[in-house]
Design a protein around this motif. Sequence first.
Motif, PDB file in Angstrom:
ATOM      1  N   ASP A  63      -1.082  -9.127   0.278  1.00 54.24           N
ATOM      2  CA  ASP A  63       0.131  -8.970   1.096  1.00 54.24           C
ATOM      3  C   ASP A  63       0.929  -7.751   0.625  1.00 54.24           C
ATOM      4  O   ASP A  63       0.867  -7.387  -0.553  1.00 54.24           O
ATOM      5  CB  ASP A  63       0.997 -10.234   0.919  1.00 54.24           C
ATOM      6  CG  ASP A  63       1.898 -10.488   2.106  1.00 54.24           C
ATOM      7  OD1 ASP A  63       2.021  -9.617   2.983  1.00 54.24           O
ATOM      8  OD2 ASP A  63       2.498 -11.585   2.141  1.00 54.24           O
ATOM      9  N   ASP A  64       1.663  -7.134   1.536  1.00 57.07           N
ATOM     10  CA  ASP A  64       2.566  -6.021   1.184  1.00 57.07           C
ATOM     11  C   ASP A  64       1.848  -4.949   0.381  1.00 57.07           C
ATOM     12  O   ASP A  64       2.389  -4.420  -0.594  1.00 57.07           O
ATOM     13  CB  ASP A  64       3.773  -6.533   0.366  1.00 57.07           C
ATOM     14  CG  ASP A  64       4.579  -7.564   1.137  1.00 57.07           C
ATOM     15  OD1 ASP A  64       4.508  -7.560   2.370  1.00 57.07           O
ATOM     16  OD2 ASP A  64       5.262  -8.372   0.494  1.00 57.07           O
TER      17      ASP A  64
ATOM     18  N   GLU B 170       1.588  -4.466   8.854  1.00 55.58           N
ATOM     19  CA  GLU B 170       2.748  -5.352   8.974  1.00 55.58           C
ATOM     20  C   GLU B 170       3.940  -4.614   9.568  1.00 55.58           C
ATOM     21  O   GLU B 170       4.070  -3.402   9.398  1.00 55.58           O
ATOM     22  CB  GLU B 170       3.171  -5.856   7.593  1.00 55.58           C
ATOM     23  CG  GLU B 170       2.178  -6.755   6.906  1.00 55.58           C
ATOM     24  CD  GLU B 170       2.811  -7.395   5.676  1.00 55.58           C
ATOM     25  OE1 GLU B 170       3.547  -8.379   5.859  1.00 55.58           O
ATOM     26  OE2 GLU B 170       2.591  -6.917   4.557  1.00 55.58           O
TER      27      GLU B 170
HETATM   28 MG    MG Z   1       3.808  -8.959   3.905  1.00 54.10          MG
END
Ligand code: MG
Length: 281
Positions: free
Chosen positions: A179-180, A238
């Motif tokens: 994530d990220d 994202e």
């Molecule tokens: Mg994220």
Amino acid sequence: RAKAAGRGRWLCYDAELNAVQVARYTLAEELPTALHRGEFGLLYQPLVEVGSGRLLGVEALLRWHHPRLGTLSPDVFIDLAEESGAIGPIGRWVLGEACARAAAWRRRFPSFVVSVNLATAQTYDPRLVGDVLTVLADTGLPPGSLQLELTESAMMAGSGAPMEALRTLAGHDIRIAIDDFGTGYSNLVYLRTLPVRVLKLARQFVDGLKDGGSPADAHIVATLIDLAHVLDLSVIAEGVETPEQLARLRELDCDAAQGWHLGRPVTAAAIDDLLTRDVRV
Ligand code: MG
Ligand code: C2E
Ligand code: MG
Ligand code: MG
């Protein structure tokens, strides 16, 4: 006068800081019982295939419907839950709830994937693998329909027990996503040795694809997509908020995207609706 104003500011700052600390302390105390009181809920944000615009699945996003403070984002309370140990039962509830919903959605849409965020502390829980496999067995969701999102720092800290747990889960065909991606300490060489199948590009970089966005960030997005593909990883962008960003991602051969332009986080009932209307498989 300036001195007085300065002192006033400090007082004000102190008072605010204090209020935040008191609020955090109270939240930490309320967390364990919030679950039994049914104050947690999940929203689901669409994950969309960039090339076709097809719905691939959803990311489950936790909300705390606090009786006095209103709806709280996990950014406000996840670290408190990790510190207090409340993350154990909360994390298990999230997994159970998200997988039960996804099992129902998958009956109408067999390729449907649900993505669940894991806190770093959960990867250190010796019960993690057993909990996940139990939830899959109980809900009937195939492991290939579950994606688990971990932050880069959780992955990079990863030697020993947490990494073994992730390898075991990946061995069961559960998708592991970072994530990220790009906001932590990426070690690109190390990345090759991790049981990861998906990179989620952080919104900060994807912002660079907006009209007037940072050309350097746009370049980083292009490079990370290429890098991911060289490593045989799939990429989800994202925070896609505009049609220009989606068009640029299509040119860059990005696999999937999520963001307000494609769909806000919504209730399970709204996803039910979406799937009844949108029956492309
Ligand atoms: Mg994220
Ligand atoms: P994340 O996993 O990176 O999730 C994406 C966040 O960006 C979500 O914030 C989402 O609502 C928001 N977002 C989505 N599209 C857009 C967009 O186009 N523009 C902007 N500005 N924001 C967008 P949210 O729901 O407040 O969650 C914050 C973070 O909390 C998540 O970041 C995730 O790290 C964590 N989190 C969420 N649910 C859970 C959970 O069940 N367990 C754990 N451990 N962490 C969770
Ligand atoms: Mg996430
Ligand atoms: Mg985040």
